[in-house]
Design a protein around this motif. Structure first.
Motif, PDB file in Angstrom:
ATOM      1  N   HIS B 118       0.624  -1.175   0.081  1.00  0.00           N
ATOM      2  CA  HIS B 118       0.280   0.204  -0.007  1.00  0.00           C
ATOM      3  C   HIS B 118       1.292   1.235   0.176  1.00  0.00           C
ATOM      4  N   ARG B 119       1.996   1.066   0.508  1.00  0.00           N
ATOM      5  CA  ARG B 119       2.940   1.919   0.740  1.00  0.00           C
ATOM      6  C   ARG B 119       4.365   2.386  -0.507  1.00  0.00           C
ATOM      7  N   MET B 120       4.174   1.690  -1.237  1.00  0.00           N
ATOM      8  CA  MET B 120       4.941   1.520  -2.428  1.00  0.00           C
ATOM      9  C   MET B 120       6.315   1.172  -2.273  1.00  0.00           C
ATOM     10  N   ASP B 121       6.701   0.344  -0.930  1.00  0.00           N
ATOM     11  CA  ASP B 121       7.839   0.464  -0.479  1.00  0.00           C
ATOM     12  C   ASP B 121       7.946  -1.304  -0.673  1.00  0.00           C
ATOM     13  N   ARG B 122       9.122  -0.968  -2.494  1.00  0.00           N
ATOM     14  CA  ARG B 122       9.552  -2.287  -2.306  1.00  0.00           C
ATOM     15  C   ARG B 122      10.354  -3.459  -1.994  1.00  0.00           C
ATOM     16  N   VAL B 123      10.969  -3.089  -1.268  1.00  0.00           N
ATOM     17  CA  VAL B 123      12.510  -3.286  -0.264  1.00  0.00           C
ATOM     18  C   VAL B 123      10.926  -4.233   1.011  1.00  0.00           C
ATOM     19  N   ALA B 124      10.209  -3.130   1.995  1.00  0.00           N
ATOM     20  CA  ALA B 124       9.636  -4.172   2.596  1.00  0.00           C
ATOM     21  C   ALA B 124       8.902  -5.663   1.688  1.00  0.00           C
ATOM     22  N   VAL B 125       8.371  -4.630   0.840  1.00  0.00           N
ATOM     23  CA  VAL B 125       7.026  -6.670  -0.065  1.00  0.00           C
ATOM     24  C   VAL B 125       8.282  -7.922   0.037  1.00  0.00           C
ATOM     25  N   GLU B 126       9.134  -6.770  -0.238  1.00  0.00           N
ATOM     26  CA  GLU B 126      10.284  -8.154  -0.995  1.00  0.00           C
ATOM     27  C   GLU B 126      10.893  -8.682   0.449  1.00  0.00           C
ATOM     28  N   LYS B 127      11.319  -7.944   1.003  1.00  0.00           N
ATOM     29  CA  LYS B 127      11.517  -8.754   2.547  1.00  0.00           C
ATOM     30  C   LYS B 127      10.282  -9.860   3.659  1.00  0.00           C
ATOM     31  N   TRP B 128       9.059  -9.500   3.804  1.00  0.00           N
ATOM     32  CA  TRP B 128       7.944  -9.726   4.079  1.00  0.00           C
ATOM     33  C   TRP B 128       7.245 -10.990   2.938  1.00  0.00           C
ATOM     34  N   MET B 129       7.556 -10.705   2.101  1.00  0.00           N
ATOM     35  CA  MET B 129       7.354 -12.422   1.010  1.00  0.00           C
ATOM     36  C   MET B 129       8.695 -13.695   0.856  1.00  0.00           C
ATOM     37  N   LEU B 130       9.390 -12.378   1.252  1.00  0.00           N
ATOM     38  CA  LEU B 130      11.170 -14.008   1.311  1.00  0.00           C
ATOM     39  C   LEU B 130      10.171 -14.940   2.872  1.00  0.00           C
ATOM     40  N   TRP B 131       9.571 -14.251   3.978  1.00  0.00           N
ATOM     41  CA  TRP B 131       9.576 -14.265   5.219  1.00  0.00           C
ATOM     42  C   TRP B 131       8.119 -15.441   4.882  1.00  0.00           C
ATOM     43  N   THR B 132       6.849 -15.538   3.977  1.00  0.00           N
ATOM     44  CA  THR B 132       6.305 -15.703   3.468  1.00  0.00           C
ATOM     45  C   THR B 132       6.459 -16.600   3.251  1.00  0.00           C
ATOM     46  N   LEU B 210       4.080 -20.979  -4.924  1.00  0.00           N
ATOM     47  CA  LEU B 210       4.151 -20.891  -5.980  1.00  0.00           C
ATOM     48  C   LEU B 210       3.433 -18.956  -6.496  1.00  0.00           C
ATOM     49  N   LEU B 211       2.282 -19.100  -6.044  1.00  0.00           N
ATOM     50  CA  LEU B 211       1.441 -17.656  -5.966  1.00  0.00           C
ATOM     51  C   LEU B 211       2.722 -16.291  -5.425  1.00  0.00           C
ATOM     52  N   ASN B 212       3.225 -17.326  -4.880  1.00  0.00           N
ATOM     53  CA  ASN B 212       3.882 -16.378  -3.432  1.00  0.00           C
ATOM     54  C   ASN B 212       5.349 -16.143  -4.121  1.00  0.00           C
ATOM     55  N   PHE B 213       5.813 -16.840  -4.632  1.00  0.00           N
ATOM     56  CA  PHE B 213       7.347 -16.512  -5.326  1.00  0.00           C
ATOM     57  C   PHE B 213       6.736 -15.957  -6.684  1.00  0.00           C
ATOM     58  N   LEU B 214       5.778 -16.185  -7.119  1.00  0.00           N
ATOM     59  CA  LEU B 214       5.748 -15.262  -8.208  1.00  0.00           C
ATOM     60  C   LEU B 214       5.800 -13.394  -8.394  1.00  0.00           C
ATOM     61  N   VAL B 215       5.082 -13.351  -6.842  1.00  0.00           N
ATOM     62  CA  VAL B 215       4.704 -11.974  -6.494  1.00  0.00           C
ATOM     63  C   VAL B 215       6.074 -11.755  -6.191  1.00  0.00           C
ATOM     64  N   PHE B 216       6.330 -12.963  -5.558  1.00  0.00           N
ATOM     65  CA  PHE B 216       8.024 -12.110  -4.734  1.00  0.00           C
ATOM     66  C   PHE B 216       9.021 -11.320  -6.332  1.00  0.00           C
TER      67      PHE B 216
END
Lengths: 105, 257
Positions: B118-132, B210-216
């Motif tokens: 929501h905040r367009m914060d790419r670095v944070a999205v990457e970090k949390w997607m990786l944990w997921t 698989l979907l989470n990896f695609l988004v990551f």
């Protein structure tokens, strides 16, 4: 042809919102711990089953309402998702009751 | 990024276009309806389980004296009491408790990824997607172990009457573990439902990973920055939370009740 990187404005984290999400996570974990305590202290029976089902619905409510954000969606969407689930619960109750009437071989 | 369009201006019909029905984007609405249909499928499986289970006699003796037999439905804490690397130690429901913890935590990291999107914060999205992703893969690995243990069985077999289709007589045999035909824990339907319900859920977790990896991957390569929004994180997030939601029900109805 050169690709220009898009100009992205990154907003600062919403501390209040993140704190709220972690609070929901804590509630979910706490309810699971309570379920474990019940699993090893109460005798098997209707009371135990009722408690488990009740706590499961509490957890489901938090996941769908907060994590899936359904609580904050428009009323029409909220009810469009919730009302069909009432029929599923009815079906579950009906079939479990029917099952008790089947005589095992 | 809020994609719901503002309220319709007076004098203009909602049917004139330009507004989002139900205040949600097309993709999100379709994800909700897909999840509803998926909920019906899982309900079908769980309700059938409820029917068959309630038609079988429940065990009503003391928990300590419990024995596996086809004449009563097993109590879950006596079936699921093993933990990897601790052979022979009886730890009822500990491992499945750990799996539940992992899945709930991965749901939390997913919702944090959505918040970062929501905040367009790419670095944070990457970090949390990786944990997921880590959470999802951990859960799948745990389930692989759980299935292996369930199929192989305990050290001592359960003596059971098994119908031999070649000779046409009932043989008294020692049964180890489980398959779709016979299992050492209880009535054949017990293992059948275990395989079908946890298997169908596990398949959902697998698709979710698989979907989470695609988004990551798309986040890392800047697809969403170019697109101007991270709504895909939100849509896949809905799916991932649903997988967690189903586990909450499977956990209660298969492992606790």
């Amino acid at each position: 042809m050169s690709h220009k990187e898009p100009q992205v404005v990154v907003l600062p984290p919403d501390k209040e919102k993140i704190k709220k999400l972690w609070r929901v996570a804590l509630i979910l974990l706490a309810v699971t711990v309570v379920e474990f305590i019940i699993a090893f202290t109460l005798p098997h029976g209707a009371m135990k089953t009722f408690l488990f089902v009740f706590l499961t619905i509490v957890k489901a409510g938090y996941i769908v309402g907060e994590f899936m954000h359904l609580r904050y969606e428009v009323k029409v969407l909220f009810w469009a998702v919730l009302i069909p689930m009432i029929f599923v619960v009815w079906m579950l109750v009906a079939f479990v009751y029917e099952g008790m009437m089947i005589i095992p071989q | 990024m809020d994609h719901s369009t503002a309220a319709v201006s007076p004098g203009k019909s909602v049917w004139d276009g330009g507004t989002s029905p139900m205040g949600a984007s097309y993709g999100k609405l379709m994800m909700w309806f897909f999840l509803m249909s998926d909920a019906f499928t899982f309900s079908g499986l769980l309700i059938t389980y409820g029917l068959v289970r309630s038609s079988n006699p429940a065990y009503d003796g003391a928990v300590e004296a419990f024995q596996f037999a086809t004449t009563h439905w097993p109590i879950p804490e006596k079936v699921f009491d093993a933990v990897p690397f601790l052979h022979g130690v009886e730890l009822p429901l500990v491992f499945v408790g750990f799996m539940t913890f992992v899945l709930i935590m991965s749901s939390v990291t997913m919702v944090l990824a959505v918040e970062a999107g929501h905040r367009m914060d790419r670095v944070a999205v990457e970090k949390w997607m990786l944990w997921t992703l880590v959470g999802g893969l951990t859960f799948l690995s745990c389930q692989a172990w759980e299935w292996t243990h369930f199929i192989i069985g305990t050290d001592t077999p359960t003596m059971m009457n098994v119908f031999n289709s070649k000779t046409g007589v009932w043989d008294q045999v020692g049964v180890f573990g489980a398959n779709l035909h016979v299992n050492q824990y209880g009535p054949p339907a017990f293992a059948d439902f275990f395989f079908f319900i946890t298997g169908f859920h596990g398949f959902h977790v697998f698709s979710g990973v698989l979907l989470n990896f695609l988004v990551f991957y798309n986040a890392v390569t800047g697809v969403y920055d170019r697109r101007g929004h991270y709504e895909m994180v939100e849509k896949v997030g809905l799916y991932w939370h649903f997988v967690d939601l189903v586990w909450v029900f499977v956990f209660t109805f298969f492992y606790l009740v």
